[in-house]
Each structure stands twice: as C-alpha cells, then as structure tokens.
Design an enzyme around this catalytic site. Sequence first.
Site, PDB file in Angstrom:
ATOM      1  N   GLY A 155      13.078 -39.421   0.301  1.00 33.58           N
ATOM      2  CA  GLY A 155      12.636 -40.497  -0.565  1.00 33.58           C
ATOM      3  C   GLY A 155      11.412 -41.198  -0.008  1.00 33.58           C
ATOM      4  O   GLY A 155      10.602 -40.592   0.700  1.00 33.58           O
TER       5      GLY A 155
ATOM      6  N   GLU B  15      11.104 -33.599  -1.058  1.00 32.81           N
ATOM      7  CA  GLU B  15      11.487 -34.202  -2.339  1.00 32.81           C
ATOM      8  C   GLU B  15      11.998 -35.643  -2.218  1.00 32.81           C
ATOM      9  O   GLU B  15      12.599 -36.164  -3.150  1.00 32.81           O
ATOM     10  CB  GLU B  15      12.540 -33.329  -3.029  1.00 32.81           C
TER      11      GLU B  15
ATOM     12  N   ASP C 297      21.615 -39.502  -4.402  1.00 32.32           N
ATOM     13  CA  ASP C 297      21.379 -38.608  -5.536  1.00 32.32           C
ATOM     14  C   ASP C 297      22.387 -37.460  -5.584  1.00 32.32           C
ATOM     15  O   ASP C 297      22.587 -36.844  -6.634  1.00 32.32           O
ATOM     16  CB  ASP C 297      19.968 -38.022  -5.473  1.00 32.32           C
TER      17      ASP C 297
ATOM     18  N   GLU D 180       0.822  -1.209   0.000  1.00 34.99           N
ATOM     19  CA  GLU D 180       0.000   0.000   0.000  1.00 34.99           C
ATOM     20  C   GLU D 180       0.859   1.263   0.000  1.00 34.99           C
ATOM     21  O   GLU D 180       0.559   2.227  -0.707  1.00 34.99           O
ATOM     22  CB  GLU D 180      -0.928   0.008   1.231  1.00 34.99           C
TER      23      GLU D 180
END
Length: 363
Positions: free
Chosen positions: A298, A296, A200, A52
């Site tokens: 496992g 994400e 990973d 605002e």
Amino acid sequence: MNDETYIKLCIELAKRAVGFVSPNPLVGCVIVKNNKIIGAGFHQKYGDNHAEVNAINSAKESLKDSTLYVNLEPCAHFGNTPPCTEVIIKSGIKKVVVGTVDPNPLVQGNGIKILKQSGIDIKVGVLEKECYELNKFFFKFIQKKVPFITLKIAQTLDGFIADKFYNSKWISSISSRKIVHSMRAQYDAVLVGVNTANLDNPLLNVRFGEGRNPIRIVLDTDLKIDKSIKLITKNFDKKTIVFCSEEAKNNKKNKVKNLMSNGVDVISVDELKGGLDLNQIMKILSRKNITSVLVEGGARIFSSFIQKKLWDEINIFIAPKILGKGLTAFSNLGSGKIDDVYEFKNVNIEKVNNDTLITISKN
C-alpha cells in the site's frame, strides 16, 4: 516482406511464452527462403529448446541459403541446452538477422562473432527498441543483478487508493482489473505490504484470463500477518514469501512455524528506519531468479520504493470517481513542499474504458 516485418513476427511469437521462460529471455524465430517462411518457433519454457532450434526443427525443406530472423542474439554457450550458434552453422543457413545483442556476459556479441567467423552473413539492430522492450525484465536482471520493479496503483480522480475505512474494492473498472491480472501473469512476483495483505485479503493470482500465477511476497517487519488470510491458507502452490525483521523471526517462533507449515517461506532481513531493507530484499529475490516484481501496495510500500529509487515503471489506473476523503498512494512521501516535488518525464496516457492508465518509465 522486409526485415522489420519478420522481426515483428519474432516478437509476437516470443510473447506466447510470457511467464514461462523466466529467468531466460523471450525469444521468437522465423526462417525465410525465397520470400517464404519455411520454419518458425519460440522458446516455450525454461530449460526447453531455444527459439532457433525449434524453428530449425520445424522446417520441412532444406535450410540451405535461407535467412534466420531472431529478436535476440543466438547463444554461444552451453546452458540447459547446447549453443544455438552450433545448430545454426550446421543447418546451412546463409544469413542471420538479429533484433538486439544479448547483454548476458556469456553471450554479448560472441554469438554474432562466431556466426560471422563461420561465413554466415549477419545483420544486427533491426527494431532494436522494440526488442529491448520485449525483454526489459531480462535486460535489467542481467545488467543490474536485481529485478525489474513496477508499481501498480488504482486511484480515484482525487487521488485516493482506499476510503478512510481502508476499503478499496473496487476503485478501478473490471477492464482495468483484467489488465492487472494480465500483468501478474507477466511478472515473476507480486509484492504487497502486510496491511494490504491483512485488510484486502487478496489472492494475488491470475483469475481474469490465462497465465501462470506469480510468486506472492509480503513485507511484514513485525510479523503481524494474519494466519487466516488467503495468502497463507490458500498457499497450495507454496509460492508465498514473507519478509520480516530478524528480531520478529526470533521472537515469534511459533508464528514462523505455523507459516512454514502452510508452505510459506519466511525470510529475515535487516531493518532500517522506516521498514525493511528493500535493497537487500531485491538482491535475495535476484538470487532466487526472480527477474520482475509488480508492487501492488500500500501507501507506505509505494512511498518506500520511490524514496529508494528502486522503481523502473509506475502504472496508475485512474477511475472517474471522487471519494473526498481516504488514503493516498504516496502519503508517506516527501515534505509536502512544492520545492521537493517528485517530477516525471517519460509519461504515456491511454484510455481503459472509462478509466485512464498513466504509465511512467524511469528511462
């Protein structure tokens, strides 16, 4: 243009600050006079001016008898900045149109009340559903005192998230992965289990597209995390957190020292049957002003969040591929009996090139 059109514009303006205002809400504002927009702004960064004020400051002509549109109720309390209600009242604005009421107990109708008492015409509840969706992280955080939690899964047609050798790169398409990176930029934190972190070796950052990198969280009961993975060695921004059991933290002091020397925050929590106390972890994250978490992997992590009913949304990217054998996302979940099946109702399906994205909402 009508009120809905201007509130839509507020929402679009607010989205420009995704990832930069948390734990504050996303807010956009436009000011209209004689059917012409004379001012516009959004809350750009946590601690900076609210939408605002930015809109009022951008106006090049008198605000007398104008209408201010904003997707969230103007604040009426002193925080990092003065109350927006005071600035609005002093500006000469005649009418304020609000998308939705602010659930923050410090506001929660007080802003609207103060503006009404000052003689300003008020309209509330324009595109309320859309305004709520824009700030679903903020609403959950304020009302429940825990982060908004989304599970993100990439799997094949036959339900596998990795092959039997734990390889998962890449199941989904580049288009799907770009969406995931966009999601990472929106969420305050990304969370994985230690097996996903070690196998990973992800960065869990934003590489496809623009946006700030999220905080990275690893759940690691026994402190089995590999000190050579990227989450440790490339923790240049010192935004990696490892949660472990108190026993592991006490028994592996050299490892803890090594992690901390790489800027990793190692936090011990209670250990329950099947893993760490997720409820306790979420409360700790809340105290750190983390309003949203993207989970994400496992499989064990996915299953735990479902079992504990800690999820708010599930995003499943399904690639048109058949693996035959491998690891499934919910292999640790349920009895395997049809009578014990988990059933979901609020489901949306969309195409992402050749992939399919299924979004499941709890509410």
